[in-house]
Design an enzyme around this catalytic site. Structure first.
Site, mmCIF file in Angstrom:
data_model
loop_
_atom_site.group_PDB
_atom_site.id
_atom_site.type_symbol
_atom_site.label_atom_id
_atom_site.label_comp_id
_atom_site.label_asym_id
_atom_site.label_seq_id
_atom_site.Cartn_x
_atom_site.Cartn_y
_atom_site.Cartn_z
ATOM 1 N N ARG A 99 0.811 -1.239 0.000
ATOM 2 C CA ARG A 99 0.000 0.000 0.000
ATOM 3 C C ARG A 99 0.836 1.276 0.000
ATOM 4 N NH1 ARG A 99 -2.774 -3.449 3.355
ATOM 5 N NH2 ARG A 99 -4.591 -4.345 2.300
ATOM 6 N N LYS A 144 1.922 11.502 -10.795
ATOM 7 C CA LYS A 144 1.167 10.518 -11.586
ATOM 8 C C LYS A 144 2.063 9.320 -11.842
ATOM 9 C CE LYS A 144 -2.142 13.144 -14.379
ATOM 10 N NZ LYS A 144 -2.554 13.428 -15.778
ATOM 11 N N GLU A 204 8.420 19.455 -24.485
ATOM 12 C CA GLU A 204 7.649 19.701 -23.253
ATOM 13 C C GLU A 204 8.061 21.026 -22.605
ATOM 14 O OE1 GLU A 204 5.017 18.170 -22.389
ATOM 15 O OE2 GLU A 204 5.114 16.071 -22.983
ATOM 16 N N LYS A 223 5.227 23.413 -13.234
ATOM 17 C CA LYS A 223 4.437 22.206 -13.001
ATOM 18 C C LYS A 223 4.001 22.125 -11.541
ATOM 19 C CE LYS A 223 3.582 17.465 -13.937
ATOM 20 N NZ LYS A 223 3.956 16.223 -14.600
ATOM 21 N N GLU A 229 -6.238 16.491 -11.277
ATOM 22 C CA GLU A 229 -6.817 16.862 -12.574
ATOM 23 C C GLU A 229 -8.342 16.906 -12.518
ATOM 24 O OE1 GLU A 229 -4.771 14.787 -15.677
ATOM 25 O OE2 GLU A 229 -5.865 15.814 -17.249
ATOM 26 N N ARG A 241 -4.997 21.378 -14.169
ATOM 27 C CA ARG A 241 -3.927 20.478 -14.610
ATOM 28 C C ARG A 241 -4.062 20.121 -16.097
ATOM 29 N NH1 ARG A 241 -0.993 15.773 -10.992
ATOM 30 N NH2 ARG A 241 0.542 15.243 -12.574
ATOM 31 N N ASN A 291 -1.849 19.316 -20.877
ATOM 32 C CA ASN A 291 -2.143 18.522 -22.079
ATOM 33 C C ASN A 291 -2.108 19.353 -23.351
ATOM 34 O OD1 ASN A 291 -2.516 16.203 -20.577
ATOM 35 N ND2 ASN A 291 -4.677 16.639 -20.222
ATOM 36 N N HIS A 315 -1.301 17.870 -26.724
ATOM 37 C CA HIS A 315 -1.278 16.420 -26.576
ATOM 38 C C HIS A 315 -2.404 15.682 -27.300
ATOM 39 C CE1 HIS A 315 1.912 17.194 -23.753
ATOM 40 N NE2 HIS A 315 2.054 15.913 -23.477
ATOM 41 N N HIS A 367 -1.065 12.502 -29.296
ATOM 42 C CA HIS A 367 -1.413 11.103 -29.034
ATOM 43 C C HIS A 367 -1.927 10.421 -30.292
ATOM 44 C CE1 HIS A 367 -1.952 12.191 -24.502
ATOM 45 N NE2 HIS A 367 -0.697 11.876 -24.791
ATOM 46 N N HIS A 408 7.866 11.759 -28.533
ATOM 47 C CA HIS A 408 6.674 12.352 -27.926
ATOM 48 C C HIS A 408 6.716 13.883 -28.011
ATOM 49 C CE1 HIS A 408 3.354 12.980 -25.176
ATOM 50 N NE2 HIS A 408 4.131 13.704 -24.400
HETATM 51 P P1 NAD Z 1 12.202 6.823 -21.441
HETATM 52 O O1 NAD Z 1 12.101 6.686 -20.000
HETATM 53 O O2 NAD Z 1 11.818 5.658 -22.281
HETATM 54 O O3 NAD Z 1 13.683 7.257 -21.831
HETATM 55 C C1 NAD Z 1 14.025 7.401 -23.192
HETATM 56 C C2 NAD Z 1 15.275 6.594 -23.556
HETATM 57 O O4 NAD Z 1 16.414 7.258 -23.042
HETATM 58 C C3 NAD Z 1 15.298 5.194 -22.957
HETATM 59 O O5 NAD Z 1 15.775 4.294 -23.934
HETATM 60 C C4 NAD Z 1 16.284 5.309 -21.812
HETATM 61 O O6 NAD Z 1 16.946 4.094 -21.571
HETATM 62 C C5 NAD Z 1 17.234 6.342 -22.315
HETATM 63 N N1 NAD Z 1 17.898 7.139 -21.291
HETATM 64 C C6 NAD Z 1 17.344 7.618 -20.153
HETATM 65 N N2 NAD Z 1 18.209 8.395 -19.514
HETATM 66 C C7 NAD Z 1 19.339 8.421 -20.245
HETATM 67 C C8 NAD Z 1 20.585 9.071 -20.103
HETATM 68 N N3 NAD Z 1 20.818 9.920 -19.100
HETATM 69 N N4 NAD Z 1 21.530 8.856 -21.041
HETATM 70 C C9 NAD Z 1 21.274 8.059 -22.092
HETATM 71 N N5 NAD Z 1 20.114 7.428 -22.292
HETATM 72 C C10 NAD Z 1 19.162 7.607 -21.376
HETATM 73 O O7 NAD Z 1 11.335 8.054 -21.992
HETATM 74 P P2 NAD Z 1 10.958 9.481 -21.380
HETATM 75 O O8 NAD Z 1 10.724 10.327 -22.565
HETATM 76 O O9 NAD Z 1 11.890 9.916 -20.334
HETATM 77 O O10 NAD Z 1 9.560 9.186 -20.659
HETATM 78 C C11 NAD Z 1 8.432 8.795 -21.383
HETATM 79 C C12 NAD Z 1 7.434 8.177 -20.439
HETATM 80 O O11 NAD Z 1 7.078 9.128 -19.446
HETATM 81 C C13 NAD Z 1 6.145 7.731 -21.087
HETATM 82 O O12 NAD Z 1 5.835 6.440 -20.693
HETATM 83 C C14 NAD Z 1 5.110 8.717 -20.569
HETATM 84 O O13 NAD Z 1 3.816 8.142 -20.458
HETATM 85 C C15 NAD Z 1 5.683 9.068 -19.224
HETATM 86 N N6 NAD Z 1 5.243 10.381 -18.709
HETATM 87 C C16 NAD Z 1 4.723 10.431 -17.461
HETATM 88 C C17 NAD Z 1 4.323 11.627 -16.924
HETATM 89 C C18 NAD Z 1 3.794 11.695 -15.523
HETATM 90 O O14 NAD Z 1 3.323 12.754 -15.099
HETATM 91 N N7 NAD Z 1 3.875 10.633 -14.771
HETATM 92 C C19 NAD Z 1 4.443 12.810 -17.677
HETATM 93 C C20 NAD Z 1 4.998 12.724 -18.943
HETATM 94 C C21 NAD Z 1 5.400 11.495 -19.448
HETATM 95 MG MG MG Z 2 3.682 14.788 -22.591
#
Ligand code: NAD
Ligand code: MG
Length: 365
Positions: free
Chosen positions: A122, A144, A186, A228, A238, A243, A247, A250, A254, A267
């Site tokens: 939990r 999130k 972003e 943020k 949200e 919040r 988006n 987005h 998407h 993205h």
């Molecule tokens: P990711 O975590 O897949 O990282 C992208 C790539 O970069 C991966 O292959 C990773 O291994 C590599 N990498 C990471 N750090 C590195 C570094 N320092 N040096 C070299 N390579 C590195 O992608 P992302 O863009 O960071 O995150 C995308 C995800 O985040 C999605 O799943 C999305 O849904 C989520 N997200 C969540 C929120 C939230 O509020 N929780 C907001 C936006 C996005």
């Molecule tokens: Mg985004």
């Protein structure tokens, strides 16, 4: 050291620290708020090789018995199967409610570690150590967490604020160009939605940000996290229509990601295209000035967030937009900019969206 305190009503306040090299102090920082001796680092296979052992060492030096779990890198790790493996690993080493989970990686690791950590027994305390620009400016703050289902992305998750966020901008030195530009998307979104001041600062520093000037990178990260944090403090779940501004861009993003296949375009690149689209929709519906559209286009160009030359059937893109989980009662909702720092969420008829999708497609040479 720059510190932002995220103080959400009803939640424990937490620090986000932004600085070069601060991951080396992670052990001491965790020591300052926990007496536990158990930590689990969750990372991915790419980040493990770069930073896994050094982060494990700084925790061990402070007496944390530390287990490192690496999941495959990429979006596919946000699955029920991988989550199950992590829960099993947590149980096997008898983590308890005092144990600390350290998410070391991009948004994928952050979401997965946040989800598994916030549900195991939990909820264990979670520390985010973002290693991508996107996760530093966006996903590591706000609480999130999620995994994906076949039916859609982020369909299962929790709201669970981290205990601490360690944004060490040195960790970004190894980030590939594509991921850099993704994060810039972003950042541009945050600037345009936040204020004219942030937009103008970013506009004046776009080239330096793209070139990864350390001073500018740090300032961009701080500004995005502060933005943020302000949004999340007002509307953590949200539900208050605040919040939703996050988006911006987005809805189309998407749809492009789904139509082209996840990962074909980053993205952030898709968000930038969505921002161009939403601004034009805004000109049609809420009087968004043409000067805004031109200035935003120029900013995105300067950040190498080029117009996406993706050809798709507008009807198909519309269908994908309508099937997005955030669509309520068959109407499409868009965050529309009125100007820098001014926006509203508007319900837009499918016919108007289709016209604009057609116009975008026609504009591709
Ligand atoms: P990711 O975590 O897949 O990282 C992208 C790539 O970069 C991966 O292959 C990773 O291994 C590599 N990498 C990471 N750090 C590195 C570094 N320092 N040096 C070299 N390579 C590195 O992608 P992302 O863009 O960071 O995150 C995308 C995800 O985040 C999605 O799943 C999305 O849904 C989520 N997200 C969540 C929120 C939230 O509020 N929780 C907001 C936006 C996005
Ligand atoms: Mg985004």
């Amino acid at each position: 050291m720059t510190k932002i305190i995220v103080d959400i009503p009803g939640e424990k306040p937490y620090d986000v620290r932004v600085e070069s090299g601060i991951v080396s102090q992670l052990g001491e920082t965790l020591r300052s708020f926990t007496a536990t001796n158990h930590a689990m680092i969750i990372t991915d296979s790419a980040v493990e090789g770069l930073y896994g052992q050094s982060v494990k060492k700084v925790l061990e030096e402070q007496g944390f018995e530390t287990v490192l779990v690496a999941v495959p890198h990429g979006e596919s790790a946000k699955s029920l199967e991988v989550a199950g493996e992590i829960w099993d690993a947590m149980a096997a080493i008898r983590l308890n409610r005092d144990s600390i989970i350290v998410a070391l990686g991009g948004g994928v690791v952050g979401d997965l570690a946040g989800f598994t950590g916030s549900t195991f027994m939990r909820g264990l305390p979670i520390v985010q150590v973002p290693t991508t620009l996107l996760s530093m400016v966006d996903s590591s703050v706000g609480g999130k967490t999620a995994i994906n289902l076949d039916a859609g992305k982020n369909l299962v998750g929790t709201f669970c604020q981290p205990r601490y966020v360690c944004a060490d901008i040195d960790l970004l030195n190894t980030l590939p160009e594509r991921e850099w530009i993704c994060g810039c998307g972003e950042i541009a979104k945050s600037a345009v939605i936040d204020s004219r001041e942030f937009f103008e600062w970013l506009n004046g520093n776009a080239k330096l940000l793209y070139e990864r000037n350390a001073h500018v990178v740090k300032e961009a990260v701080v500004k995005c996290i502060a933005f943020k944090a302000r949004v999340v403090v007002e509307d953590k779940a949200e539900t208050k229509g605040v919040r939703e501004c996050l988006n911006y861009g987005h809805t189309l993003a998407h749809a492009i990601e789904a139509a082209a296949g996840y990962g074909v375009y980053s993205h952030g690149a898709c968000v930038a295209q969505g921002m161009r689209f939403a601004a034009r929709l805004g000109a049609n519906l809420v009087g968004t000035p043409l000067a805004f559209i031109a200035a935003q286009d120029e900013l995105l160009d300067a950040l190498a967030l080029d117009n996406i030359e993706f050809r798709a059937d507008p009807e198909e893109l519309l269908r994908l937009m309508m099937s997005d989980k955030k669509v309520r009662s068959d109407s499409l909702r868009f965050v529309l900019p009125h100007d820098f720092g001014e926006w509203s969420v508007e319900t837009v008829s499918p016919e108007i969206v289709l016209e604009h999708l057609q116009a975008w497609q026609d504009s591709l040479a």
